[in-house]
Design a protein around this motif. Structure first.
Motif, short mmCIF file in Angstrom:
data_model
loop_
_atom_site.label_atom_id
_atom_site.label_comp_id
_atom_site.label_asym_id
_atom_site.label_seq_id
_atom_site.Cartn_x
_atom_site.Cartn_y
_atom_site.Cartn_z
N LEU A 150 0.55 -1.25 0.07
CA LEU A 150 0.16 0.05 0.13
C LEU A 150 0.81 1.00 -0.08
N PRO A 151 2.34 1.54 0.77
CA PRO A 151 3.03 2.35 0.70
C PRO A 151 3.45 3.07 -0.55
N ALA A 152 3.80 2.07 -1.70
CA ALA A 152 4.26 2.28 -3.14
C ALA A 152 2.88 2.87 -3.53
N THR A 153 2.20 2.43 -3.63
CA THR A 153 0.56 3.03 -4.22
C THR A 153 0.18 3.75 -3.65
N LEU A 154 0.26 4.91 -2.27
CA LEU A 154 -0.25 5.72 -2.09
C LEU A 154 0.72 7.29 -2.54
N SER A 155 2.31 6.65 -2.30
CA SER A 155 3.05 7.63 -2.99
C SER A 155 3.04 7.69 -4.24
N LEU A 156 2.89 6.85 -4.91
CA LEU A 156 1.63 7.14 -6.71
C LEU A 156 0.99 7.75 -7.06
N THR A 157 -0.18 7.29 -6.27
CA THR A 157 -1.25 8.05 -6.56
C THR A 157 -1.43 9.49 -6.03
N ILE A 158 -1.20 8.87 -4.58
CA ILE A 158 -0.90 10.80 -4.42
C ILE A 158 -0.32 11.80 -4.92
N GLY A 159 0.86 11.54 -5.15
CA GLY A 159 2.07 12.24 -5.68
C GLY A 159 1.21 13.17 -6.95
N ALA A 160 0.74 12.46 -7.66
CA ALA A 160 0.42 12.51 -9.21
C ALA A 160 -0.32 12.52 -8.59
N ALA A 161 -1.55 12.62 -8.37
CA ALA A 161 -2.77 13.46 -7.97
C ALA A 161 -3.45 15.10 -8.34
N VAL A 162 -1.78 15.46 -6.90
CA VAL A 162 -1.71 16.46 -6.41
C VAL A 162 -1.29 17.33 -8.36
N LEU A 163 -0.60 16.40 -8.69
CA LEU A 163 0.70 16.93 -10.19
C LEU A 163 -0.39 17.71 -11.07
N TRP A 164 -1.57 16.42 -11.19
CA TRP A 164 -2.26 16.85 -12.89
C TRP A 164 -3.35 17.71 -11.79
N ILE A 165 -3.95 18.02 -10.49
CA ILE A 165 -4.80 18.33 -10.38
C ILE A 165 -4.34 19.82 -10.34
N LEU A 166 -2.90 20.91 -10.08
CA LEU A 166 -2.70 21.85 -9.86
C LEU A 166 -2.59 22.57 -10.96
N ALA A 167 -1.56 21.23 -12.11
CA ALA A 167 -1.50 21.26 -13.56
C ALA A 167 -2.71 21.55 -14.36
N GLY A 168 -3.38 20.65 -13.84
CA GLY A 168 -4.46 20.31 -14.87
C GLY A 168 -5.23 21.98 -14.91
N LEU A 169 -5.51 22.43 -13.47
CA LEU A 169 -6.61 23.49 -13.27
C LEU A 169 -5.87 24.52 -13.83
N SER A 170 -4.87 25.23 -13.72
CA SER A 170 -3.86 25.52 -14.17
C SER A 170 -3.64 25.69 -15.49
N VAL A 171 -3.72 25.36 -16.27
CA VAL A 171 -4.04 25.01 -17.16
C VAL A 171 -5.43 24.96 -18.09
N GLY A 172 -6.13 25.11 -17.41
CA GLY A 172 -7.43 25.74 -17.47
C GLY A 172 -8.32 26.56 -17.16
N ILE A 173 -8.15 27.39 -16.31
CA ILE A 173 -8.12 28.07 -16.18
C ILE A 173 -7.44 29.59 -17.13
N ILE A 174 -6.34 29.45 -16.41
CA ILE A 174 -5.32 30.18 -18.13
C ILE A 174 -6.23 30.13 -19.48
N SER A 175 -6.98 28.69 -19.59
CA SER A 175 -7.46 28.56 -21.32
C SER A 175 -8.34 29.30 -21.69
N ALA A 176 -8.95 29.22 -20.81
CA ALA A 176 -10.54 29.58 -20.43
C ALA A 176 -10.40 31.39 -20.00
N LEU A 177 -9.31 32.03 -20.05
CA LEU A 177 -9.89 33.59 -19.63
C LEU A 177 -8.32 34.07 -21.00
N ARG A 178 -8.13 33.01 -21.59
CA ARG A 178 -7.64 33.53 -23.03
C ARG A 178 -8.05 32.31 -24.38
N ARG A 179 -8.68 32.39 -24.23
CA ARG A 179 -9.68 31.55 -25.57
C ARG A 179 -9.43 32.04 -26.82
#
Length: 319
Positions: free
Chosen positions: A97-126
């Motif tokens: 479980l620790p290996a899966t937690l490491s993989l999932t939590i780290g990736a989740a933080v990365l994809w939510i920060l990158a995804g939301l940031s890019v999505g917001i910028i794209s929406a404001l500069r359509r």
């Protein structure tokens, strides 16, 4: 709110029982490999097969086996013992479980920060060059299979086989308690690969949701009242983020049950690889344990998302 949470938790327990029943039927009733026959060797003798069935508890009736399993799981949190090596399924899951937690939590933080940031910028500069480039890249990442992207990343950046030997490659994972720095560097490539597709989905979803929200009447009213553009955008993001949280909760719950492809490509000893190995060897207790664990994560993630809605959207009320 408390009554709602308790009701959802009780419903979650019922759903776990249903999942356990479905998995039990799939592996015990439908035609599958007999674990006792597999462990009896190349020339299995009927007497030896019967003895192994008795040791594994397969000589009991199916309702008795299922009832015993439910009692052990829900009363003692005991998932049984592996058919393959007789180790406790709970201990096998705890080790992975620790290996899966490491993989999932780290990736989740990365994809939510990158995804939301890019999505917001794209929406404001359509329709700008940045918007087109971001959405085009997102489409490519969504289309790219995870195992293919993982192999490409290893070929380019892995320290052993890569063209640019920058980061550790497959099989380099160590626990965070053993060597924090080596753990961090060994997880960067898996995080990037696992986060890439999800971040692309979130970027496109956030762009569409925020673009629609920014055309709402209350946004025009906020601007007319003289609110700064930053505050207006903040209100729009708060309203547009609800569908993101729904997807985020479901996806994290699924990945906590085991990211099989990424764990296989990068040789990470997580829940996904454990389940894959159990299926290969017809190790039913391990498979049942990992499936129930994944179901539990998904149910809890849904409850957390529903609670978060009440704080993100004042129109949502639970009773």
């Amino acid at each position: 709110m408390i009554r709602y949470i308790i009701r959802r938790l009780l419903l979650g327990v019922v759903l776990l029982i249903v999942v356990a029943a479905v998995v039990f039927v799939l592996f015990r009733v439908l035609p599958t490999a007999n674990p006792a026959l597999l462990r009896a060797g190349r020339d299995p003798q009927p007497k030896l097969v019967k003895e192994i069935e008795g040791v594994l508890g397969l000589n009991k009736s199916l309702p008795t086996q299922f009832w015993d399993y439910l009692k052990e799981v829900f009363l003692h949190f005991n998932f049984g013992y592996s058919y393959y090596n007789q180790e406790s399924v709970k201990s096998l899951i705890s080790e992975r479980l620790p290996a899966t937690l490491s993989l999932t939590i780290g990736a989740a933080v990365l994809w939510i920060l990158a995804g939301l940031s890019v999505g917001i910028i794209s929406a404001l500069r359509r329709h700008s060059f940045l918007d087109r480039a971001a959405m085009g890249t997102a489409l490519v990442l969504i289309s790219a299979p995870e195992f293919w992207l993982g192999l490409i990343v290893l070929y380019v950046f892995a320290s052993d086989i890569g063209q640019f030997k920058i980061l550790p490659g497959a099989g380099s994972y160590v626990g965070i308690t053993s060597d924090p720095w080596k753990w961090l560097t060994s997880m960067i490539l898996p995080w990037i690969v696992l986060a890439a597709g999800s971040a692309a989905v979130y970027a496109r979803l956030m762009r569409g949701s925020l673009s629609e929200t920014m055309r709402e009447d209350y946004i025009r009213t906020a601007r007319a009242k003289g609110l700064s553009e930053r505050k207006v955008v903040r209100q729009g993001v708060r309203a547009a983020i609800n569908p993101i949280f729904t997807l985020f909760g479901l996806e994290v719950g699924v990945l906590l049950g085991g990211a099989v492809l990424i764990e296989t490509v990068f040789n990470i000893p997580g829940i996904g690889r454990l389940n894959y190995q159990a299926i290969q060897s017809s190790d039913f207790p391990v498979t049942q344990g990992t499936v129930l664990l994944a179901s539990m994560f998904i149910i809890l993630a849904n409850i957390v998302v529903d609670i978060a809605y009440a704080y993100l959207d004042p129109r949502v009320r639970y009773s």
